[in-house]
Enzyme design. Structure first.
Site, short mmCIF file in Angstrom:
data_model
loop_
_atom_site.label_atom_id
_atom_site.label_comp_id
_atom_site.label_asym_id
_atom_site.label_seq_id
_atom_site.Cartn_x
_atom_site.Cartn_y
_atom_site.Cartn_z
N CYS A 1 -35.18 6.23 23.51
CA CYS A 1 -35.31 5.96 22.07
C CYS A 1 -35.41 7.29 21.31
O CYS A 1 -36.21 8.14 21.67
CB CYS A 1 -36.56 5.11 21.83
SG CYS A 1 -36.97 4.97 20.07
N LYS B 1 -1.21 -8.78 -8.17
CA LYS B 1 -0.27 -8.06 -7.30
C LYS B 1 -0.73 -8.28 -5.86
O LYS B 1 -1.72 -7.70 -5.41
CB LYS B 1 -0.26 -6.58 -7.65
CG LYS B 1 0.81 -5.82 -6.92
CD LYS B 1 1.01 -4.45 -7.53
CE LYS B 1 2.17 -3.72 -6.86
NZ LYS B 1 1.99 -3.57 -5.42
N GLU C 1 0.12 -11.17 -13.83
CA GLU C 1 0.10 -11.79 -12.49
C GLU C 1 -0.67 -10.93 -11.51
O GLU C 1 -0.68 -9.71 -11.65
CB GLU C 1 1.54 -11.91 -11.95
CG GLU C 1 2.48 -12.71 -12.79
CD GLU C 1 3.93 -12.43 -12.40
OE1 GLU C 1 4.27 -12.57 -11.22
OE2 GLU C 1 4.70 -12.03 -13.28
N CYS D 1 -35.15 -0.52 22.13
CA CYS D 1 -36.26 0.32 22.55
C CYS D 1 -37.42 -0.63 22.84
O CYS D 1 -37.79 -1.43 21.97
CB CYS D 1 -36.64 1.26 21.41
SG CYS D 1 -38.29 1.94 21.63
N LYS E 1 -3.61 -0.75 -10.76
CA LYS E 1 -4.19 -0.82 -9.42
C LYS E 1 -5.69 -1.06 -9.47
O LYS E 1 -6.39 -0.50 -10.31
CB LYS E 1 -3.91 0.49 -8.68
CG LYS E 1 -2.47 0.66 -8.25
CD LYS E 1 -2.10 -0.43 -7.27
CE LYS E 1 -0.81 -0.17 -6.53
NZ LYS E 1 -0.89 0.71 -5.41
N ASP F 1 -1.05 -8.20 -1.91
CA ASP F 1 -0.87 -7.11 -0.95
C ASP F 1 -0.13 -7.67 0.26
O ASP F 1 -0.73 -8.05 1.26
CB ASP F 1 -2.25 -6.58 -0.56
CG ASP F 1 -2.15 -5.18 0.01
OD1 ASP F 1 -1.03 -4.63 0.01
OD2 ASP F 1 -3.18 -4.65 0.43
N CYS G 1 -43.68 2.65 19.02
CA CYS G 1 -42.56 3.39 18.45
C CYS G 1 -42.72 3.47 16.92
O CYS G 1 -42.81 2.43 16.25
CB CYS G 1 -41.26 2.67 18.81
SG CYS G 1 -39.80 3.36 18.02
O1 I6G Z 1 6.43 -5.50 -6.14
C1 I6G Z 1 6.03 -6.36 -7.05
C2 I6G Z 1 4.90 -7.09 -6.85
C3 I6G Z 1 4.49 -8.01 -7.78
C4 I6G Z 1 6.81 -6.51 -8.21
C5 I6G Z 1 6.40 -7.44 -9.18
C6 I6G Z 1 5.22 -8.19 -8.95
O2 I6G Z 1 4.86 -9.04 -9.88
C7 I6G Z 1 3.66 -9.77 -9.72
N1 I6G Z 1 7.11 -7.62 -10.29
C8 I6G Z 1 8.20 -6.89 -10.48
C9 I6G Z 1 8.97 -7.09 -11.73
C10 I6G Z 1 8.63 -5.98 -9.52
N2 I6G Z 1 7.96 -5.80 -8.41
C11 I6G Z 1 9.83 -5.17 -9.74
#
Ligand code: I6G
Length: 673
Positions: free
Chosen positions: A408, A116, A114, A426, A315, A118, A432
């Site tokens: 300039c 992550k 999946e 300028c 990351k 932000d 120039c």
């Molecule tokens: O903090 C998290 C962000 C995304 C997660 C997470 C996640 O899955 C896409 N999955 C788990 C199992 C946990 N924290 C603990």
């Protein structure tokens, strides 16, 4: 009339109040979100237009729950864990190996993968299918109750739909502010001189931690599920992936990027794919998460400290990093625009090392409250040019004001800043050296005269060595003059002289573009060439004449007239023409050859490669008449598939019949000429 406006406003208020009650308190909305938004928008418009009817208790002023004094605490029944991290393919392989070893399972494992997001982790508790509480992660054990705020997030269902919903179900996921919404929100805030946010994550966090949920309701937040906490009295699949699909079926939002992968290799392929896709996603992500898919195996693996052993985050390169602003240089562009450029302590961000960043203009320096010596945050998202997004509170005592030059830095002409324009310039023009260099680089560029081998470095050396002063001087260069330049052997010098000579054979629009007239880009150059046909006519054109050309407004027209008025420019143009630059004559539209003039075509049946309208236009462009019916006057019938009576009639009359391919060949034969 006033009476009816007052009635309309009152009715809308009553309706919206009822919908608020249904939605926020009873969790039983009776209209769609879109319809609700329309009603609210209509009320706001009316109140804006007729401020005499605006009241502080109008539902346009309040949407969510009551204003809180503070957030109450929520103890998570099951802790909200954090994730371990891997940073490379090797570490990912080690993570997978470790799991296989612990499971004494040498087989290839399945992982649910999946993005992550932000954002901000939250927990949603559904009891009997109804959203009863929402809490932040907090320290993992204790979070804050943000139920009122979360209920204003449009894509979070208040009631789950479907069957077999557990009696108590805790859904965990991430609240984000989508990137486009973040930019729109900030733009609006800046225009109103209100608080803007530094990035979408801060915007999401700031919006969710509002004690007044009416404020949260106005923030464009979204939620995406990633897992489950409490599950009481419910039967769920034994696969994490299947569980996420089940959440989706109950109405909970899921990103479109969830996949099932096999082993470390499958996971790494997903990482590479997602990293590539990152710039196109509607929300910011900072990595990818790999989770053992089998729930039984997850249970066997258990936890280490506060993280599951069965999952890890990989990351992505950070898009924001801190560094120091060492200095600010002022660059002079082709049109004299002075751009401040930040000189930075080199920093690795977004996958590259960044040591310079454009500061755009003096206003930007002011907006960022920037000083030399400041610690600054650099952002480089995907392939976007690095930017300074903010300066951190000044921790360096020796920080210095940035002084915008008044003259300039290259030619010492006094810098002009037109009121209401952000750009300082300028006015030195080709006096120039910086502008001369840029003008020559532009002249030689691919879309203009396309002189192969005349790159930036060569132009700079030629100008610095005073071998050239303007584009026309290029045509007097000799191989002997080029050879002493850096990285320029005889072979390269010969090639360059050849390329300079070859570029003389050009087109009128390219030549016009190469002159570098302000605001005259490729499209405008083409329109000017098509309209005026000759350089002579364009040179003599007045602002009024120029305004008749497509795409040319007051400012461009003025730039063109000013350009041709400059004695220096007239001399350079004469020298360029004297060096032998030439182009094919452009024919006026009416003079252009119309090889099918006087011929009548009829199109019938279905065409495959272009539709009938396109075919009609292509024929008409060559002068043909396209008629709807066949008669003795018809010269050609183009018969596509399943042609019927018109084809029969053409055959009867002995008219030439073309199939689609023959028609295309005919059209192409004129194009080639
Ligand atoms: O903090 C998290 C962000 C995304 C997660 C997470 C996640 O899955 C896409 N999955 C788990 C199992 C946990 N924290 C603990």
């Amino acid at each position: 009339m006033n009476q009816s406006i007052a009635q309309k406003i009152s009715l809308l208020r009553q309706q919206i109040q009822t919908h608020n009650l249904n939605y926020y308190t009873l969790d039983a909305p009776t209209i769609t979100d879109a319809e609700y938004d329309r009603q609210l928008k209509r009320l706001r418009e009316l109140e804006e237009k007729y401020p005499e009817y605006a009241t502080p208790d109008s539902p346009s002023q309040s949407i969510g729950g009551p204003v809180l004094e503070n957030f109450s605490k929520v103890a998570h029944e099951l802790p909200m864990l954090s994730l371990g991290n891997v940073y490379s393919e090797e570490e990912l392989a080690e993570f997978v190996e470790r799991i296989q070893k612990q499971l004494k399972n040498a087989q290839t494992l399945s992982f649910c993968v999946e993005p992550k997001l932000d954002g901000l982790a939250i927990s949603l508790l559904y009891e009997q299918g109804k959203l009863t509480r929402a809490a932040t992660r907090g320290d993992g054990a204790i979070g804050e109750d943000v139920t009122y705020n979360v209920k204003t997030i449009k894509n979070i269902p208040h009631i789950l739909k479907g069957d077999n919903i557990p009696e108590r179900l805790e859904v965990r996921g991430e609240v984000v502010m989508p990137i486009a919404a973040f930019h729109a929100f900030n733009q609006h805030a800046i225009a109103k001189e209100a608080k803007s946010f530094v990035n979408p994550r801060n915007a999401a966090a700031g919006s969710l931690r509002q004690l007044d949920s009416n404020i949260t309701a106005q923030r464009p937040l979204a939620f995406y599920s990633y897992g489950l906490g409490i599950i009481k009295n419910g039967c769920l699949a034994n696969s994490h992936y299947q569980r996420l699909q089940q959440l989706k079926a109950w109405g909970l939002p899921l990103t479109t990027e969830v996949t099932l992968e096999t082993g470390a290799q499958g996971c790494f392929e997903a990482y590479t794919r997602l990293l590539q896709k990152r710039p196109t996603l509607p929300y910011e992500i900072d990595g990818i998460v790999y989770k053992v898919d089998d729930i039984e195996l997850q249970e066997q693996l258990g936890f280490i400290a506060r993280s599951p052993r069965w999952a890890t985050a990989h990351k992505f390169p950070a898009q924001e990093e801190q560094t120091r602003l060492l200095d600010v240089e002022f660059q002079v562009g082709r049109t004299g625009a002075i751009t401040p450029v930040a000189i930075l302590q080199p920093v690795f961000v977004g996958g590259v090392t960044v040591s310079r960043a454009s500061l755009h203009n003096a206003d930007e320096i002011k907006r960022l409250h920037l000083k030399i010596g400041n610690t600054v945050v650099i952002r480089r998202a995907a392939d976007v040019i690095p930017q300074i997004v903010r300066a951190l509170p000044d921790t360096h005592q020796n920080s210095k004001e940035i002084i915008f030059p008044t003259t300039c830095p290259i030619c010492a002409s006094e810098i002009e800043r037109i009121e209401d324009e952000a750009i300082a310039r300028c006015p030195g023009g080709l006096y120039c050296a910086a502008q001369r260099k840029e003008a020559i680089k532009y002249f030689a560029s691919r879309k203009a005269m396309n002189i192969d081998g005349l790159g930036e470095k060569v132009v700079e050396q030629l100008v610095d060595a005073q071998l050239i002063d303007n584009p026309a001087d290029l045509f007097n260069l000799t191989v002997a003059q080029l050879i002493p330049l850096e990285r320029m052997a005889e072979k390269k010098a010969n090639k360059l002289i050849d390329a300079i000579s070859q570029c003389k054979n050009t087109t009128f629009p390219k030549f016009l573009l190469a002159l570098g007239i302000r605001e005259v880009g490729e499209a405008t150059a083409k329109n000017l060439a098509d309209y005026f046909l000759t350089l002579e006519a364009l040179r003599k054109a007045s602002v009024e004449d120029l305004l008749k050309v497509d795409d040319v407004g007051d400012i461009v027209a003025q730039h063109i007239v000013t350009f041709f008025r400059q004695k220096h420019n007239q001399e350079v143009i004469s020298a360029l023409l004297a060096s032998g630059i030439h182009w094919p004559e452009i024919k006026a539209k009416e003079q252009q050859i119309q090889p099918l003039a006087g011929k009548t075509f009829v199109l019938t049946g279905t065409l495959i490669q272009m539709d009938r309208n396109q075919a009609k236009q292509a024929l008409q462009a060559l002068g043909a008449k396209v008629s709807g019916s066949v008669s003795k006057k018809t010269d050609y019938v183009v018969a596509g598939e399943a042609a019927g009576s018109k084809l029969s009639k053409a055959q009867e009359l002995g008219i030439t019949i073309l199939d689609e391919v023959e028609m295309l060949n005919l059209l192409n034969s004129f194009k080639a000429n």
